[in-house]
Motif scaffolding. Structure first.
Motif, short mmCIF file in Angstrom:
data_model
loop_
_atom_site.label_atom_id
_atom_site.label_comp_id
_atom_site.label_asym_id
_atom_site.label_seq_id
_atom_site.Cartn_x
_atom_site.Cartn_y
_atom_site.Cartn_z
N ARG A 92 -5.19 -4.55 7.07
CA ARG A 92 -3.85 -5.09 7.31
C ARG A 92 -2.77 -4.08 6.91
O ARG A 92 -1.78 -3.90 7.61
N MET A 93 -2.96 -3.44 5.77
CA MET A 93 -1.99 -2.44 5.32
C MET A 93 -1.95 -1.25 6.29
O MET A 93 -0.88 -0.72 6.59
N GLN A 94 -3.10 -0.87 6.79
CA GLN A 94 -3.17 0.24 7.75
C GLN A 94 -2.42 -0.12 9.03
O GLN A 94 -1.67 0.69 9.57
N ARG A 95 -2.59 -1.36 9.52
CA ARG A 95 -1.87 -1.80 10.72
C ARG A 95 -0.37 -1.80 10.49
O ARG A 95 0.41 -1.39 11.36
N LEU A 96 0.06 -2.27 9.31
CA LEU A 96 1.49 -2.27 9.01
C LEU A 96 2.04 -0.85 8.94
O LEU A 96 3.15 -0.60 9.43
N GLN A 97 1.30 0.04 8.34
CA GLN A 97 1.75 1.44 8.26
C GLN A 97 1.85 2.05 9.65
O GLN A 97 2.79 2.78 9.94
N ASN A 98 0.90 1.75 10.51
CA ASN A 98 0.94 2.28 11.88
C ASN A 98 2.09 1.67 12.66
O ASN A 98 2.69 2.35 13.49
N MET A 99 2.37 0.40 12.42
CA MET A 99 3.43 -0.28 13.14
C MET A 99 4.82 0.28 12.78
O MET A 99 5.66 0.47 13.62
N PHE A 100 5.03 0.52 11.49
CA PHE A 100 6.33 1.00 11.03
C PHE A 100 6.40 2.51 10.87
O PHE A 100 7.43 3.04 10.49
N GLY A 101 5.31 3.16 11.10
CA GLY A 101 5.29 4.63 10.94
C GLY A 101 5.19 5.00 9.49
O GLY A 101 5.68 4.31 8.62
N LYS A 102 4.54 6.07 9.22
CA LYS A 102 4.35 6.50 7.83
C LYS A 102 5.58 7.15 7.38
O LYS A 102 6.32 7.14 6.66
#
Length: 110
Positions: free
Chosen positions: A100-110
């Motif tokens: 879930r954290m990985q998806r959020l990071q990908n969604m908002f950009g690192k």
């Protein structure tokens, strides 16, 4: 005493201490997770009574979910999977949160 022992189980009389241990661990883990409702209750409510009520409700809901899982497994052992032990559940939760954290990071950009 894992899945091989459970495969032929059909009645309550076949219940052994390993089964009871896993079911009780599941109940304790779900109740502990439900008790985390105290944290937001401390932020939202000023009085001890409402904080305690929210914590008690969380513990009750967690234990109720564990009861329902255990009861379903005891009634239908061949159709329903037995609740997992503490370490397996913790690993599954960790993997789920990481994804879930990985998806959020990908969604908002690192």
């Amino acid at each position: 005493p894992g899945a091989a022992a459970m495969a032929g189980r059909t009645a309550y009389s076949d219940l052994n201490r390993f089964d009871v241990n896993r079911l009780m661990t599941n109940a304790a883990m779900k109740a502990a997770a439900g008790s985390l409702v105290f944290i937001p209750a401390c932020i939202v409510f000023r009085g001890r009574g409402m904080r305690s009520l929210c914590g008690g409700l969380g513990i009750g809901f967690g234990a109720g979910v564990a009861w329902a899982q255990s009861d379903m497994w005891l009634r239908n052992p061949n159709a329903v999977e037995m609740p997992e032990d503490l370490f397996t559940e913790a690993a599954a939760m960790q993997a789920s949160l990481s994804a879930r954290m990985q998806r959020l990071q990908n969604m908002f950009g690192k």
